[in-house]
Design an enzyme around this catalytic site. Structure first.
Site, PDB file in Angstrom:
ATOM      1  CG  HIS A  55      -1.634   0.756   0.876  1.00 41.05           C
ATOM      2  ND1 HIS A  55      -3.027   0.841   1.844  1.00 41.05           N
ATOM      3  CD2 HIS A  55      -1.692   2.083   1.171  1.00 41.05           C
ATOM      4  CE1 HIS A  55      -3.568   1.715   1.695  1.00 41.05           C
ATOM      5  NE2 HIS A  55      -3.663   2.682   1.644  1.00 41.05           N
ATOM      6  CG  ASP A 109      -2.154   4.969   3.640  1.00 40.89           C
ATOM      7  OD1 ASP A 109      -2.019   5.387   2.739  1.00 40.89           O
ATOM      8  OD2 ASP A 109      -3.013   4.821   4.759  1.00 40.89           O
ATOM      9  CG  HIS A 117       0.014  14.478   1.206  1.00 40.37           C
ATOM     10  ND1 HIS A 117      -1.194  14.938   0.408  1.00 40.37           N
ATOM     11  CD2 HIS A 117      -0.312  14.198   2.236  1.00 40.37           C
ATOM     12  CE1 HIS A 117      -1.918  14.019   0.577  1.00 40.37           C
ATOM     13  NE2 HIS A 117      -1.580  13.456   1.908  1.00 40.37           N
TER      14      HIS A 117
END
Lengths: 333, 467
Positions: free
Chosen positions: B66, B344, B348
């Protein structure tokens, strides 16, 4: 005139972002400072102008007349040069970043920034960028430090005027906070300051509006100062020395948290009858603006036990004291 | 010296080998010639003296189920090339990329484009692409699952925008199952937990943040499992993988479902295991240190708060939860309920994080700190080293199934796929030490144990630590 000054205490903060970091001694400094300012406030004169020439900018992302004006009056009384900036709520989402705005205001001469914002924590973001002092004038649901300090000041003057404001001067006193604690920065900040002064604090409202406070109450404020949470209004009011009604926002109905304003008023509104079950002469506080007839009945809001207008006047004195302390910390070597 | 992408020559002597393929760990040596694992030797007696698990360890390359690599559409946050570089720095030699790009990876052309970008990057780290479950990730109709299977997807996921329609979820599970591929679900009832800024609990109450209740995850997991139980009767090959589970109650449901024989797997993230919601308040201690007799400690009482609150690097979905939930994630890892640790990894750009907490993008750039957080749990005596390595290798390989990735383990004659870590070396997490373009890590300024010295993917050099 100062009362039993907390002599050894120094003010350690360049910003006032929350009350959770204030020691009892620092709270005492604010309260004593405010007491000294009241003569200035009453006399309408400029004081010693300790903020002469200092650029104080109010940056409000949420509508608020009383808090903004209170800060403006406080800053002007100290000789500051005040600029007011109102940022529409829309500009928050429009991509005009808070940090850009803060940098711009600093370049325009702001040395103290008084910020009101709908987002919890926003003043911390500003403080991380700003070279001067940031004062939190209310952030989301999180904190409203100067409101809590002016509430505490008001209780001090009424309930224990001769006590050391750095001590547990509200020990043995019960303060009931009624209504929408969930969304209230006033309730949160008051929990820190009131319990710091030793008060027994009761949070009371419909189950949906005090959600989460039960778990906090068990461990206590700061993990050590328990308070009481209840949906039982009669229990909260019994023998209370002071009762603070919180503003109820209309949006709480659309969010499905309450059936109706009328039902809230019927079950939790602070009426004369209900107030009579508190200690005789119990003080009535409200952070304003009030929805008379909803969380508080008009005859209570404007009745003999109400200190709401005193809160407003005290707000100026407390904010003067805060600005002076922060300014001294800001320019300290 | 070998450059990234080239076959490696390696002589590792007297290291601690961890082979989850056989379950064996101990002192040993490895020889790699021309990228091929030529020999593996286990040392015994005096030859093994002084070699233990606290020094240099060698394990099969890690597999991440992920990760968000942001290409196409948000290359300021990450690209496939920078993401694979970050993966290699984290010890990962296989990465599954989530399809929530702009535009989303919901057609076979987009799958092939991602694969080409990986090829062009020169990194030997394997990219396995996950396709969207629904067209445009809108949750309205099925994406071309069969087409994407032919293009080589490893499975399907609408991560970030969970499939709200039960009917559509049921169809997707059956259809993907008939193709032999797993469905990776982000289990969240958005009508319940949507808009949450923090886990509902003490920290959200004190900080005045909108809470996302554990129940929003638990009810979604219960729904998924009930539907899976129905679907497998007709489609025995249906497979459900629940990603980034973060609550003890949801993990209990999975534990029971597996005991009942349902084909469900799950993963937990390093941050949900090692961190907790008190990090939002400015605490910076591991979750296992934030709990006492099964109950959370109050960070305001403990003096655990050492950083300013509302650091947007701590905003993530699912949110960092109470230390009790973190302990449940760790327990699930230890007892095998959690098959895998998935990062995960959600890089950003600064502009999406340098804003008010409530407006900040969700996500932690975590692929480079995953091993360090797990090793911290190992160091604390909370997690056996072998389990940590299994959850990073054989566990995720089992979730992917088929022959998607070579079975992790030391097998002579096969291309070497391994990571070498100096467990004794601590490294400072900083913008300079992270290879990812996303520097949104709450661990910045802190030190982690376990410096990755070398990553080798398919016999080729993926990462080598600077001297």
């Amino acid at each position: 005139m100062t009362v039993a000054a907390a002599t050894a205490t120094a003010w350690r903060h360049r910003h006032l972002l929350d009350v959770d970091v204030l020691s009892p001694g620092e709270i005492g400094l604010v309260l004593n400072g405010a007491l000294g300012m009241t003569e200035v406030v009453a006399g309408g004169s400029a004081r010693t102008a300790t903020l002469r020439g200092v650029g104080v900018t109010t940056l409000f992302y949420e509508a608020s007349t009383r808090t903004r004006v209170s800060f403006e009056v406080a800053a002007r009384r100290l000789g500051a040069e005040v600029v007011n900036v109102t940022a529409g709520a829309s500009s928050v989402t429009k991509g005009e970043s808070l940090l850009d705005t803060v940098r711009t205001l600093e370049a325009l001469g702001a040395r103290m920034l008084v910020i009101r914002h709908s987002g919890s924590g926003a003043p911390y973001l500003a403080a991380g960028q700003f070279g001067g002092s940031v004062v939190n004038a209310g952030d989301g649901r999180h904190a409203h430090p100067t409101q809590a300090l002016l509430d505490l000041y008001t209780l001090w003057r009424h309930l224990a005027p001769d006590a050391d404001p750095a001590g547990p001067f509200l020990a043995g006193r019960k303060v009931a906070i009624l209504g929408d604690a969930l969304h209230s920065r006033v309730a949160r900040s008051n929990l820190w300051t009131l319990t710091s002064a030793g008060a027994a604090v009761w949070i009371c409202g419909p189950a949906t509006l005090i959600d989460g406070f039960g778990a906090w109450a068990t461990g206590g404020i700061g993990g050590s100062r328990p308070f009481t949470v209840t949906t039982d209004l009669a229990a909260a009011l019994a023998d209370a020395d002071a009762v603070m009604a919180l503003r109820l926002q209309r949006e709480r109905m659309t969010a499905g948290l309450l059936p109706s304003l009328a039902e809230y008023a019927a079950r939790y509104g602070l009426t004369r009858d209900r107030l009579s079950t508190a200690r005789p002469g119990a003080l009535v506080l409200h952070p304003g603006p009030m929805n008379e007839g909803v969380e508080i009945a008009p005859d209570v809001a404007n009745g003999p036990q109400s200190v709401v207008t005193e809160q407003v006047a005290n707000g100026v004195a407390v904010r003067m004291a805060v600005l002076e302390l922060l300014n001294a910390a800001r320019i300290a070597p | 010296m070998t450059e990234v992408g080239h076959p490696v020559e390696l002589d590792i002597s007297r290291a601690w080998l961890v082979d989850p393929g056989t379950g064996r760990e101990g002192p040993g040596e490895l020889v790699v010639r021309g990228g091929v694992l030529e020999s593996v030797g286990w040392l015994e007696g005096t030859a093994a003296a002084g070699v233990d698990a606290t020094g240099v360890i060698v394990a099969p390359g890690f597999i991440d189920l992920h990760a968000h690599l942001r290409e196409p559409g948000n290359e300021a946050a990450e690209t496939i090339a920078s993401g694979l570089g970050a993966a290699a720095h984290g010890g990962f030699t296989t990465v599954c990329a989530m399809p929530n790009t702009e535009p989303p990876i919901d057609v076979s052309a987009a799958v092939l484009a991602a694969a080409s970008a990986a090829e062009a990057s020169g990194s030997p780290v394997r990219l396995r692409v996950l396709g969207a479950v629904t067209a445009g990730r809108r949750g309205e109709s099925l994406a071309p699952l069969g087409d994407m299977a032919e293009a080589g997807v490893a499975g399907y996921s609408d991560d970030g925008a969970p499939v709200a329609s039960a009917v559509l979820f049921r169809s997707a599970l059956a259809y993907a199952g008939s193709l032999g591929l797993p469905l990776l679900d982000h289990a969240e009832d958005v009508s319940h937990g949507g808009g949450g800024e923090a886990a509902d609990g003490l920290i959200s109450t004190v900080l005045g943040l909108r809470g996302s209740p554990p129940a929003a995850e638990v009810t979604a997991v219960a729904r998924d499992l009930a539907i899976l139980a129905d679907v497998v009767r007709d489609v025995p090959t249906a497979r459900l993988h629940l990603t980034h589970l973060s609550t003890g109650a949801a993990l209990d449901l999975v534990r029971r479902a597996r005991a009942a024989g349902l084909p469900v797997t799950c993963d937990v993230t390093p941050h949900h295991v090692a961190l907790s919601d008190e990090w939002l308040a400015g605490a910076r201690r591991f979750a296992w240190d934030a709990i006492d007799d099964g109950r959370r400690r109050d960070p305001w009482r403990d003096g655990a708060i050492v950083a300013p609150p509302y650091d947007t690097s701590t905003r993530v979905n699912p949110p960092l939860r109470a230390p009790e939930d973190a302990a449940a994630c760790l327990a699930a890892l230890v007892d095998g309920t959690a098959d895998a640790v998935a990062t995960d990894h959600a890089p950003h750009a600064e502009i999406d994080k340098a804003v008010e907490f409530g407006l900040a993008a969700n996500g932690i750039s975590g692929i480079e700190t995953a091993a360090g957080l797990l090793l911290a749990a190992v160091d604390a005596g909370r997690l056996p080293l072998l389990r940590a390595i299994e959850a990073l290798t054989t566990g995720p390989a089992r979730v992917l199934g088929r022959d998607d990735v070579p079975a992790p383990g030391f097998v002579e004659g096969r291309p070497a796929d391994l990571v070498v870590i100096d467990r004794a070396a601590r490294w400072a997490v900083s913008p300079e030490t992270l290879a990812s373009r996303g520097r949104n890590s709450p661990l910045l300024g802190l030190e982690l144990p376990g410096r990755v010295l070398l990553s080798v993917a398919g016999g080729r050099l993926a990462y080598r630590a600077p001297d």
